[in-house]
Design a protein around this motif. Structure first.
Motif, PDB file in Angstrom:
ATOM      1  N   GLU A   4      21.483 -34.965 -21.207  1.00 32.40           N
ATOM      2  CA  GLU A   4      21.770 -35.157 -22.624  1.00 32.40           C
ATOM      3  C   GLU A   4      21.704 -33.817 -23.346  1.00 32.40           C
ATOM      4  OE1 GLU A   4      19.206 -38.072 -24.278  1.00 32.40           O
ATOM      5  OE2 GLU A   4      20.037 -39.710 -23.089  1.00 32.40           O
ATOM      6  N   LEU A   5      22.701 -33.543 -24.179  1.00 32.94           N
ATOM      7  CA  LEU A   5      22.736 -32.296 -24.921  1.00 32.94           C
ATOM      8  C   LEU A   5      21.635 -32.280 -25.971  1.00 32.94           C
ATOM      9  CD1 LEU A   5      26.565 -31.787 -25.477  1.00 32.94           C
ATOM     10  CD2 LEU A   5      25.152 -31.139 -23.521  1.00 32.94           C
ATOM     11  N   THR A   6      21.071 -31.118 -26.194  1.00 34.38           N
ATOM     12  CA  THR A   6      20.000 -30.980 -27.183  1.00 34.38           C
ATOM     13  C   THR A   6      20.530 -30.576 -28.549  1.00 34.38           C
ATOM     14  OG1 THR A   6      19.641 -28.668 -26.563  1.00 34.38           O
ATOM     15  CG2 THR A   6      18.361 -30.332 -25.389  1.00 34.38           C
ATOM     16  N   ALA A   7      21.801 -30.192 -28.632  1.00 31.42           N
ATOM     17  CA  ALA A   7      22.423 -29.799 -29.894  1.00 31.42           C
ATOM     18  C   ALA A   7      23.923 -30.045 -29.797  1.00 31.42           C
ATOM     19  CB  ALA A   7      22.148 -28.314 -30.181  1.00 31.42           C
ATOM     20  N   PRO A   8      24.612 -30.202 -30.937  1.00 34.17           N
ATOM     21  CA  PRO A   8      26.068 -30.385 -30.888  1.00 34.17           C
ATOM     22  C   PRO A   8      26.747 -29.185 -30.238  1.00 34.17           C
ATOM     23  CG  PRO A   8      25.208 -30.868 -33.073  1.00 34.17           C
ATOM     24  CD  PRO A   8      24.094 -30.235 -32.311  1.00 34.17           C
ATOM     25  N   PRO A   9      27.844 -29.386 -29.482  1.00 33.48           N
ATOM     26  CA  PRO A   9      28.561 -28.260 -28.886  1.00 33.48           C
ATOM     27  C   PRO A   9      29.057 -27.302 -29.955  1.00 33.48           C
ATOM     28  CG  PRO A   9      29.325 -30.341 -27.967  1.00 33.48           C
ATOM     29  CD  PRO A   9      28.444 -30.671 -29.130  1.00 33.48           C
ATOM     30  N   PRO A  10      28.984 -25.988 -29.717  1.00 30.49           N
ATOM     31  CA  PRO A  10      29.463 -25.020 -30.710  1.00 30.49           C
ATOM     32  C   PRO A  10      30.980 -25.046 -30.825  1.00 30.49           C
ATOM     33  CG  PRO A  10      28.851 -23.903 -28.688  1.00 30.49           C
ATOM     34  CD  PRO A  10      28.423 -25.333 -28.519  1.00 30.49           C
ATOM     35  N   GLU A  11      31.500 -24.362 -31.830  1.00 25.82           N
ATOM     36  CA  GLU A  11      32.937 -24.405 -32.135  1.00 25.82           C
ATOM     37  C   GLU A  11      33.797 -23.966 -30.953  1.00 25.82           C
ATOM     38  OE1 GLU A  11      36.105 -22.629 -35.436  1.00 25.82           O
ATOM     39  OE2 GLU A  11      33.965 -22.168 -35.577  1.00 25.82           O
ATOM     40  N   HIS A  12      33.369 -22.937 -30.211  1.00 19.42           N
ATOM     41  CA  HIS A  12      34.201 -22.409 -29.126  1.00 19.42           C
ATOM     42  C   HIS A  12      33.741 -22.903 -27.762  1.00 19.42           C
ATOM     43  CE1 HIS A  12      36.215 -19.901 -32.021  1.00 19.42           C
ATOM     44  NE2 HIS A  12      35.061 -19.401 -32.428  1.00 19.42           N
ATOM     45  N   CYS A  13      33.122 -24.072 -27.731  1.00 25.53           N
ATOM     46  CA  CYS A  13      32.663 -24.660 -26.472  1.00 25.53           C
ATOM     47  C   CYS A  13      33.844 -24.881 -25.530  1.00 25.53           C
ATOM     48  CB  CYS A  13      31.969 -25.990 -26.765  1.00 25.53           C
ATOM     49  SG  CYS A  13      31.480 -26.899 -25.297  1.00 25.53           S
ATOM     50  N   PRO A  14      33.736 -24.474 -24.256  1.00 31.67           N
ATOM     51  CA  PRO A  14      34.841 -24.687 -23.309  1.00 31.67           C
ATOM     52  C   PRO A  14      34.976 -26.137 -22.880  1.00 31.67           C
ATOM     53  CG  PRO A  14      32.955 -23.731 -22.182  1.00 31.67           C
ATOM     54  CD  PRO A  14      32.618 -23.732 -23.657  1.00 31.67           C
ATOM     55  N   GLY A  15      34.038 -26.994 -23.312  1.00 31.99           N
ATOM     56  CA  GLY A  15      34.050 -28.400 -22.898  1.00 31.99           C
ATOM     57  C   GLY A  15      32.897 -28.676 -21.962  1.00 31.99           C
ATOM     58  N   THR A  16      32.124 -29.708 -22.268  1.00 29.82           N
ATOM     59  CA  THR A  16      30.929 -29.971 -21.464  1.00 29.82           C
ATOM     60  C   THR A  16      31.259 -30.422 -20.048  1.00 29.82           C
ATOM     61  OG1 THR A  16      30.835 -32.217 -22.371  1.00 29.82           O
ATOM     62  CG2 THR A  16      29.530 -30.524 -23.491  1.00 29.82           C
ATOM     63  N   GLN A  17      32.498 -30.880 -19.819  1.00 27.09           N
ATOM     64  CA  GLN A  17      32.903 -31.280 -18.466  1.00 27.09           C
ATOM     65  C   GLN A  17      33.735 -30.201 -17.768  1.00 27.09           C
ATOM     66  OE1 GLN A  17      31.950 -34.165 -16.815  1.00 27.09           O
ATOM     67  NE2 GLN A  17      30.571 -34.270 -18.574  1.00 27.09           N
ATOM     68  N   SER A  18      33.949 -29.085 -18.464  1.00 27.96           N
ATOM     69  CA  SER A  18      34.742 -27.996 -17.892  1.00 27.96           C
ATOM     70  C   SER A  18      33.972 -27.289 -16.779  1.00 27.96           C
ATOM     71  CB  SER A  18      35.082 -26.991 -18.998  1.00 27.96           C
ATOM     72  OG  SER A  18      35.522 -25.768 -18.456  1.00 27.96           O
ATOM     73  N   GLU A  19      34.722 -26.712 -15.832  1.00 29.40           N
ATOM     74  CA  GLU A  19      34.089 -25.923 -14.775  1.00 29.40           C
ATOM     75  C   GLU A  19      33.402 -24.694 -15.351  1.00 29.40           C
ATOM     76  OE1 GLU A  19      33.648 -26.630 -11.624  1.00 29.40           O
ATOM     77  OE2 GLU A  19      34.648 -28.561 -11.878  1.00 29.40           O
ATOM     78  N   GLN A  20      33.819 -24.260 -16.553  1.00 27.77           N
ATOM     79  CA  GLN A  20      33.225 -23.101 -17.198  1.00 27.77           C
ATOM     80  C   GLN A  20      32.046 -23.471 -18.089  1.00 27.77           C
ATOM     81  OE1 GLN A  20      34.053 -19.856 -16.577  1.00 27.77           O
ATOM     82  NE2 GLN A  20      35.220 -20.885 -14.955  1.00 27.77           N
ATOM     83  N   ALA A  21      31.702 -24.766 -18.149  1.00 26.55           N
ATOM     84  CA  ALA A  21      30.605 -25.206 -19.004  1.00 26.55           C
ATOM     85  C   ALA A  21      29.302 -24.518 -18.599  1.00 26.55           C
ATOM     86  CB  ALA A  21      30.442 -26.718 -18.918  1.00 26.55           C
ATOM     87  N   GLY A  22      28.663 -23.862 -19.566  1.00 28.52           N
ATOM     88  CA  GLY A  22      27.410 -23.167 -19.312  1.00 28.52           C
ATOM     89  C   GLY A  22      27.571 -21.796 -18.701  1.00 28.52           C
ATOM     90  N   SER A  24      30.711 -19.631 -19.444  1.00 28.53           N
ATOM     91  CA  SER A  24      31.603 -18.729 -20.169  1.00 28.53           C
ATOM     92  C   SER A  24      30.823 -17.912 -21.201  1.00 28.53           C
ATOM     93  CB  SER A  24      32.718 -19.514 -20.858  1.00 28.53           C
ATOM     94  OG  SER A  24      32.226 -20.172 -21.996  1.00 28.53           O
ATOM     95  N   ALA A  25      31.480 -16.865 -21.713  1.00 27.30           N
ATOM     96  CA  ALA A  25      30.830 -15.990 -22.692  1.00 27.30           C
ATOM     97  C   ALA A  25      30.440 -16.750 -23.953  1.00 27.30           C
ATOM     98  CB  ALA A  25      31.760 -14.830 -23.044  1.00 27.30           C
ATOM     99  N   SER A  26      31.241 -17.766 -24.326  1.00 25.78           N
ATOM    100  CA  SER A  26      30.950 -18.515 -25.547  1.00 25.78           C
ATOM    101  C   SER A  26      29.708 -19.402 -25.397  1.00 25.78           C
ATOM    102  CB  SER A  26      32.148 -19.390 -25.937  1.00 25.78           C
ATOM    103  OG  SER A  26      32.453 -20.306 -24.910  1.00 25.78           O
ATOM    104  N   CYS A  27      29.217 -19.562 -24.165  1.00 22.39           N
ATOM    105  CA  CYS A  27      28.017 -20.384 -23.934  1.00 22.39           C
ATOM    106  C   CYS A  27      26.724 -19.608 -24.186  1.00 22.39           C
ATOM    107  CB  CYS A  27      28.001 -20.921 -22.497  1.00 22.39           C
ATOM    108  SG  CYS A  27      29.398 -21.995 -22.102  1.00 22.39           S
ATOM    109  N   ALA A  28      26.822 -18.280 -24.268  1.00 20.88           N
ATOM    110  CA  ALA A  28      25.621 -17.456 -24.436  1.00 20.88           C
ATOM    111  C   ALA A  28      24.872 -17.848 -25.707  1.00 20.88           C
ATOM    112  CB  ALA A  28      26.002 -15.984 -24.482  1.00 20.88           C
ATOM    113  N   GLY A  29      23.604 -18.137 -25.565  1.00 22.40           N
ATOM    114  CA  GLY A  29      22.776 -18.486 -26.704  1.00 22.40           C
ATOM    115  C   GLY A  29      22.814 -19.946 -27.112  1.00 22.40           C
ATOM    116  N   CYS A  30      23.677 -20.749 -26.474  1.00 25.43           N
ATOM    117  CA  CYS A  30      23.766 -22.167 -26.819  1.00 25.43           C
ATOM    118  C   CYS A  30      22.557 -22.911 -26.239  1.00 25.43           C
ATOM    119  CB  CYS A  30      25.059 -22.778 -26.271  1.00 25.43           C
ATOM    120  SG  CYS A  30      25.191 -24.570 -26.551  1.00 25.43           S
ATOM    121  N   PRO A  31      21.911 -23.770 -27.020  1.00 29.69           N
ATOM    122  CA  PRO A  31      20.755 -24.519 -26.507  1.00 29.69           C
ATOM    123  C   PRO A  31      21.093 -25.416 -25.315  1.00 29.69           C
ATOM    124  CG  PRO A  31      20.915 -24.721 -28.900  1.00 29.69           C
ATOM    125  CD  PRO A  31      22.179 -24.074 -28.442  1.00 29.69           C
TER     126      PRO A  31
END
Length: 328
Positions: A4-22, A24-31
């Motif tokens: 379960e996610l602890t916070a809403p996905p950020p604006e540039h999220c690659p998608g929680t089901q994407s192979e790049q989830a967690g 990609s560069a846009s994931c840096a700092g995301c809870p």
């Protein structure tokens, strides 16, 4: 580990089901970074069951508004009554998880959802109008539903994939939503789109074909409501959800004795001007009438009980436009 996610996905999220989830560069700092990086990926295992249930429903109508208190549940209940009155097979799905009003507005308080070999059974107002709401799952109307997003989303999915609407299916599924553009709205549209895409792929139908999912936007005339409704319209445009049109509720008070209309809210015709500005259809204006509140409190069809009223004439114009648009 919980997925379960602890916070809403950020604006540039690659998608929680994407192979790049967690990763990609846009994931840096995301809870959610560690959760997304380790969570299982791939297609939703429930999509086939979702698709099977949704294939039996011709039209899905989401009743939306960025603002609370504008009358979405009132409109959803009265639209459902009217469609059923004219012979359609109708389902009313209440996904306002924290504030379910639909059981009260259809005089179904105290009823419960039951299970059968076919799935969950709706509570029926009459033979061609069934209702599903979290309100049927609470011990008391005063019970608070204190859930985070993932649990709400799980129940919405369960409503879609487990409710059996009958062997004939439905002509219309009216979906009453909470205010805003948050978890419930994202979940319902994502689940419905996934089901539609699956069914299209099975039938070799182009993804560009007309969708069976559309939205009606409800607002009141004043600027404080229109500001948030503009956000809802942009939400629909961003996710590719067809907008049937905008309805202005509580547009004016028509005196039942002298029949003079009085503007209660500022911004007369504000919804019509906004719809024109944002290039979406305007469906009509519903005046204030104390008998509408009576009908909702008693779980009755306003249109059937007050056939000669000004509000009934406006309701019917709006309902006809919705049906005509969907059946075109």
């Amino acid at each position: 580990m919980s997925t379960e996610l602890t916070a809403p996905p950020p604006e540039h999220c690659p998608g929680t089901q994407s192979e790049q989830a967690g990763k990609s560069a846009s994931c840096a700092g995301c809870p959610n970074q560690q959760i997304c990086a380790t969570a299982p990926k791939g297609p939703d295992p429930d999509v086939e069951q979702l698709a099977d249930r949704m294939s039996a429903i011709k039209h899905k109508i989401l009743v939306l508004s960025g603002k609370g208190g504008v009358g979405k549940s009132t409109f959803s209940s009265q639209l459902s009554f009217a469609l059923a009155h004219y012979g359609a097979e109708v389902g009313l799905l209440d996904i306002d998880i924290c504030g379910p009003s639909i059981p009260k507005m259809l005089s179904l308080e105290g009823e419960q959802i039951h299970s059968s070999n076919f799935g969950w059974s709706p509570v029926y107002v009459n033979d061609n109008l069934g209702v599903v709401s979290v309100g049927f799952m609470l011990g008391s109307t005063s019970d608070a539903v204190i859930w985070r997003g993932p649990r709400k989303n799980g129940l919405i999915k369960q409503f879609l994939k487990d409710v059996y609407w009958g062997s004939a299916g439905l002509d219309f599924l009216v979906i009453d939503t909470p205010p805003g553009t948050s978890d419930e709205h994202l979940s319902i549209t994502q689940f419905l789109k996934a089901a539609e895409q699956f069914n299209n792929s099975q039938q070799n139908i182009s993804s560009a074909s007309a969708s069976s999912m559309s939205a009606v936007i409800v607002t009141t005339p004043q600027d404080v409501a229109l500001i948030d409704v503009r956000k809802e319209i942009n939400f629909c445009k961003k996710i590719g959800l067809n907008i049937i049109g905008v309805v202005e509720n509580m547009s004016a008070f028509v005196c039942p004795k002298c029949h003079v209309a009085t503007e209660i809210f500022s911004g007369a015709n504000g919804a019509e001007a906004m719809a024109k500005e944002m290039s979406v259809p305007f469906l009509g204006s519903i005046p204030l009438d104390p008998q509408i509140a009576w009908a909702c409190d008693k779980g009755k069809s306003y249109v059937e009980h007050f056939p000669d009223s000004k509000a009934t004439k406006e309701f019917l114009k709006v309902f006809k436009k919705i049906a005509t648009t969907l059946q075109a």
